[in-house]
Every structure is written in C-alpha cells, then in structure tokens.
Design an enzyme around this catalytic site. Structure first.
Site, PDB file in Angstrom:
ATOM      1  N   ASP A   1     -11.330   5.427  -6.637  1.00 20.43           N
ATOM      2  CA  ASP A   1     -11.907   6.607  -7.453  1.00 20.43           C
ATOM      3  C   ASP A   1     -12.022   7.928  -6.431  1.00 20.43           C
ATOM      4  O   ASP A   1     -12.225   7.790  -5.128  1.00 20.43           O
ATOM      5  CB  ASP A   1     -13.364   6.272  -7.982  1.00 20.43           C
ATOM      6  CG  ASP A   1     -13.855   7.251  -8.595  1.00 20.43           C
ATOM      7  OD1 ASP A   1     -13.308   7.653  -9.880  1.00 20.43           O
ATOM      8  OD2 ASP A   1     -14.852   7.621  -8.151  1.00 20.43           O
TER       9      ASP A   1
ATOM     10  N   GLU B   1      -3.911  -7.696   5.593  1.00 23.35           N
ATOM     11  CA  GLU B   1      -4.056  -9.040   6.196  1.00 23.35           C
ATOM     12  C   GLU B   1      -4.270  -9.936   5.473  1.00 23.35           C
ATOM     13  O   GLU B   1      -4.248 -11.042   5.673  1.00 23.35           O
ATOM     14  CB  GLU B   1      -5.773  -8.497   6.707  1.00 23.35           C
ATOM     15  CG  GLU B   1      -5.923  -7.690   7.993  1.00 23.35           C
ATOM     16  CD  GLU B   1      -7.548  -7.219   7.887  1.00 23.35           C
ATOM     17  OE1 GLU B   1      -8.363  -7.769   7.471  1.00 23.35           O
ATOM     18  OE2 GLU B   1      -7.835  -6.334   8.617  1.00 23.35           O
TER      19      GLU B   1
END
Ligand code: BGC
Length: 557
Positions: A204, A267
């Site tokens: 956002d 990751e």
C-alpha cells in the site's frame, strides 16, 4: 526452453475486498470463512491468485488500512488460524494468496503510536512516527503545508502541543522510515506471513514511505498531495511528463527499502512476489520500482486512468511496455479497484477522456450503463490479451456498476467526512457482491443472517448475481471465464510482446505470436477484421463479419 517464467509475469490476480466478498457468519461483513467457501468459484473463474485487502486487526477508520496489529487478523474477518487454512486451501485449488501490507502508516491504536502518545514530546517513542512542533506563535500552525489525501491538513495537533503527520486520516499516523526499528519491524512482519505461506504482498502507498528529512513545504504551484483516484497528474497528451522532486511522494530513497524487502522474499522458497501500489509521474519513474533487485511488479494505473480512446490507450500500452521491458519487468493491467469508480460507470459517460490535471474522476451526468457495459466487455478482452499480468477487481467479472445513489447517511469512507461532504468517496465500488437469489443480501450473507450487508445492495442486482449469470453465454461472467480459459491455454497469451497492426487511428489491433490477434473497435463505425482462420472469442456478436463499435474480438490467425 530454460526455466519456466515465474508465475507473476503473467498471472491474473483477483482482488478480494474482504468486507464485501462473502459473509459466512451473517454479521453483514465479509470474512475469511466467506472467502474459503468461495474458492471453488475462483477456481472455476480461472484466476491464478487472490490479492486480499487488509485483514489485520484494525479499528477500521479506513476499513483496514489503519492497522493496529500486523500479526493478528481482525475478529471481524477471522483468526490467524483461519488465514492459514485459507492459504492452504487456496493452494490446493492452485490459487496463490497475496495479502495487502500497509507500511506507510499504522493505526492510531497501534501499540507504537499509543506508546508515543504516552511518552510525550521529545521521547524516543515519538521518533518512530513524524512528530514536530508547529510554526507561528505558540506553534499553533502545522509544521508545513502538506495536505491529507482524504482532505484537510496532513497534521493533527495533540493536547501536549506536538503535531503528527498523517497523509491519510488522522487515525493513520505516518511512520518514520528513517528509523531502523521501523525497517526491522516490517521485515519481521513480512517473514511472519511468508512463513505462513503467503505468496507475496501488495504494498500500500509504496511510493510514500520516505519523506524529505527537512519536511519542506510543497513545491510552488504543486497541487496538494493527492493519491489514487484523487491523484494529481497531467494528461497523456502532455507526455513526457516531468518528474517533480516531491517532499513525500516517489522519493529515490524509497528503493533501498524495497531492495531489503526483496532479500527477505528471496529467503523463502517458491516465487514470492511483491506488487507495488506506486503512483509515479511517468512509466520511467514506475519502472524504478521493479528492477531485478527491487519489487517484482507494480500496478499500471495509467491504463486504468485512460479514457476510452484508441490513441490514449495505445500510448499508455506502448510506454508501459517500453519502460517496464527496459528493466526486464512484466507489465500489469488494471481497470478497476476498491479506490476508483467501477469502469462500466466510467466508460458509460461522455467524458471518458483521461482524468485530467489535478482532478479526481468527476462524472459528467448519469452513466449510460448499456454503453459502459459494452465497452467494459471489450476492455476485458483488451486487458487480458496484453502482454503481462492483469488484475480483476471482485464484481468486475459480473459487470457491476458503481452504486452512485447510496444514501448519504450510510456513507462510510473517511473521504466523505474529510472532504466536508463534497466527495462521496469510494463506497460505491465497495458494495457487497451478489451471489444468488432475487433479493438482498443475494447470497452475500447466509440465510437468516443477523445483520444486513454493511452497504445496501441495489434492487436490480439479482440479475447480476453469479447464479443468474452462470451458464448464460451472453453474460459478463461467462465472457471472463472463457477469456481466462483461452488465456491459460493459448501459447501467445500472458508474458511476451505484441506487434501492432495497421488498422487506422480508432481501432486497436495487435498480433501476438503464435497465431493470435486482438482487435478493439473504438471508432463509431463497424470495422473489418484482419484475415483470420477463426474467431476465438468476441465481446458481442459480429455484424456481417464486421466488428461493431465498442467491441473487441480475439482471432486465430
Ligand atoms: C489504498 C486505499 C487506502 C489508502 C491509505 C490506498 O492506496 O488503496 O484504499 O485508503 O491507501 O492506506
């Protein structure tokens, strides 16, 4: 062929505005259980992923875009355990899940902001937000002239004399992204949800996080800070648009944050991906968000803001493909979302021109919904044939129009109050979906629900319900289903490139290889089709082999 392209390069992502999608517990507000119950629908529609608007614990001052706890689900929507179940079940249906993340601001009920209020002026707790003393005698004037996107000043004064910044509502204090704890906290929140299986995030206000350290006034002649439907921009005809060094929008330093976020995403196994809600001055500025070590994709609002005009659309398509292609990123296309007037209502108006300088989209008289719907059908075929990914806002596949006559006393968007009742805000595109039946709540809530839907649904929406449109070959729903089916199967669609065909000014026609042509007639006359072997799909019947005005067709060539 080497490695298959990652899913997000060509995905069709369905936006679930959770409050209004499906209400399983009968309280009149959509919830996670409702989404879970409708996964078979999403599967049969043929989307690749869902983006879910904020579901976190929130006092709902901006319907979830004011987050009090990023690691908890609001009880209105469910629990973290239910969110985990949803993610797992969606994956079983082959649908990925992308929640919204709201990093620009928290709720004023967030533990950090409460601590900042309690600790008082000059405290380290206040450094995680943007607190300042005021200007003028007694510090009675705000620290600068910034303006809230929802209207009014972007600063609120506390009884202790300090002012705090909120680019949105006062209940949405802006975080200070220069603070290492803010950066660390959001990386930890991303890991929290990635380890629960989410496939990415919609970010956002991705262009708003970094503010000029000196918080200077807005540049001269710069219109007040606005965003989204209210964004300030020039018309496509005025390109190239110049980039203004703005004190709080689209500052270069913001990209450091996203390089760090990318490392976090990487990751985790699988192709986790980010999509930025970034309003930039130009496709060049937008492309800066989606470099190889940055975010994966960004919404292309230029497409959404284009009028129904062949030249404008072609300029936007060419510029987007060129700029994003130059950094190796796929384009995304979007026609509607929870912040803008639904597109059948936009396209059903005389002034379908690109939204112009410093003006929100302002309707010029009532919409001709027959015209708007015809164009919306054609726009869907255009969008889904373009190279890259696409977003479908819930209800767009049903052809829902904007609800423009919601009673004023029911309006809930903070824009309505903050604008001093001059802007009705965004509730009209957020009305709960009609699923079945002839009367409200049209299957949105279960039979015997304890409460009516949080916004009233129009009387005629029975005809637009999922049940009413299913299996009707002329319906918007079946058009979307068929387009999405063909898109999955056709080797020319999704990621890739296009080549324009020469069809004159008001007709858009392009080829995608192998063997696919899309033609969209934006002229007032029927137009001939290029040579083809068959019609794959058309937005309406052809007339004597000609494509009528405001229609689109997919051809095998
Ligand atoms: C969201 C809006 C929200 C605002 C503040 C926007 O970009 O899409 O719905 O009101 O951010 O969080």
């Amino acid at each position: 062929m080497t490695r298959t392209a990652p899913w997000w390069r060509s995905a069709v992502i369905y936006q679930v505005y959770i409050r209004s999608f499906a209400d399983a517990n009968g309280d009149g507000v959509g919830d996670i259980a409702g989404i879970r119950s409708r996964l078979p629908y999403l599967k049969s529609l043929g989307v690749d992923a869902v983006w879910i608007n904020p579901w976190y614990k929130s006092p709902m001052a901006d319907h979830g875009y004011d987050v009090a706890d990023y690691r908890a689900i609001d009880p209105l929507f469910g629990t973290v355990a239910e969110a985990e179940q949803l993610i797992e079940e969606a994956h079983r249906h082959g649908i990925r899940v992308i929640p919204d993340i709201v990093p620009n601001h928290t709720s004023d009920q967030h533990a950090w902001f409460r601590a900042a209020l309690a600790a008082g002026p000059g405290s380290p707790e206040r450094e995680r937000y943007v607190f300042r003393s005021g200007r003028g005698p007694g510090g009675a004037e705000p620290p600068n002239d910034w303006v809230s996107c929802f209207g009014g000043p972007a600063w609120t004064r506390l009884p202790d004399g300090d002012w705090y910044l909120h680019l949105f509502a006062p209940q949405q204090p802006d975080l200070n992204w220069q603070h290492p704890e803010v950066r660390a906290e959001f990386e930890s929140i991303l890991r929290f949800w990635f380890s629960r299986g989410v496939d990415g995030f919609r970010i956002d206000v991705a262009h708003g996080l970094v503010k000029h350290p000196e918080l200077p006034d807005l540049p001269p002649r710069q219109e007040p800070a606005v965003l989204g439907p209210l964004i300030s921009r020039e018309s496509a005809g005025d390109r190239p648009r110049s980039h203004v060094d703005h004190p709080h929008w689209d500052r270069d330093e913001v990209h450091d944050i996203y390089r760090a976020w990318r490392r976090v995403a990487d990751e985790f196994p699988g192709d986790r991906s980010f999509v930025a809600e970034a309003w930039a001055d130009s496709p060049e500025r937008l492309a800066a968000y989606v470099r190889e070590d940055g975010l994966h994709t960004a919404f292309n609002f230029d497409f959404l803001m284009s009028g129904w005009d062949a030249k404008e659309l072609r300029t936007v398509i060419d510029d987007s493909l060129a700029m994003l292609g130059a950094v190796g990123a796929p384009a995304t296309w979007v026609l509607s979302n929870h912040d803008v007037m639904r597109h059948p209502s936009r396209y059903g108006r005389r002034a379908t021109k690109r939204w112009t300088a410093n003006e929100p989209y302002r309707p010029d008289g009532p919409a001709d919904l027959e015209l708007g719907t015809r164009r919306a059908r054609a726009a869907a075929l255009l969008m889904l044939a373009l190279p890259g990914g696409a977003y479908v806002y819930q209800g767009e596949e049903l052809g829902l129009p904007e609800v423009e006559d919601l009673p004023e006393d029911l309006l809930q968007d903070p824009v309505w109050e903050r604008s001093g009742h001059t802007d009705r805000g965004r509730d009209g595109c957020r009305v709960p979906l009609p699923w079945s039946g002839g009367t409200a709540p049209y299957g949105f809530s279960p039979d015997g629900a304890s409460a009516a839907p949080w916004l009233p649904q129009p009387e005629a929406w029975g005809e637009l319900s999922v049940a009413a449109q299913t299996a009707d070959p002329a319906s918007m729903l079946e058009l979307y289903r068929e387009a999405l089916r063909l898109r999955r199967e056709h080797p020319a669609l999704g990621d890739g490139t296009l080549a324009w065909l020469d069809t004159g000014e008001s007709v858009l026609a392009f080829r995608r290889d192998p063997g696919f042509v899309c033609v969209v007639n934006l002229s007032p006359e029927p137009c001939p089709l290029p040579a083809h072997t068959s019609v794959l799909l058309s937005s309406g019947p052809l007339a004597d082999g000609l494509l009528p005005p405001d229609h689109a067709v997919w051809l095998a060539v």
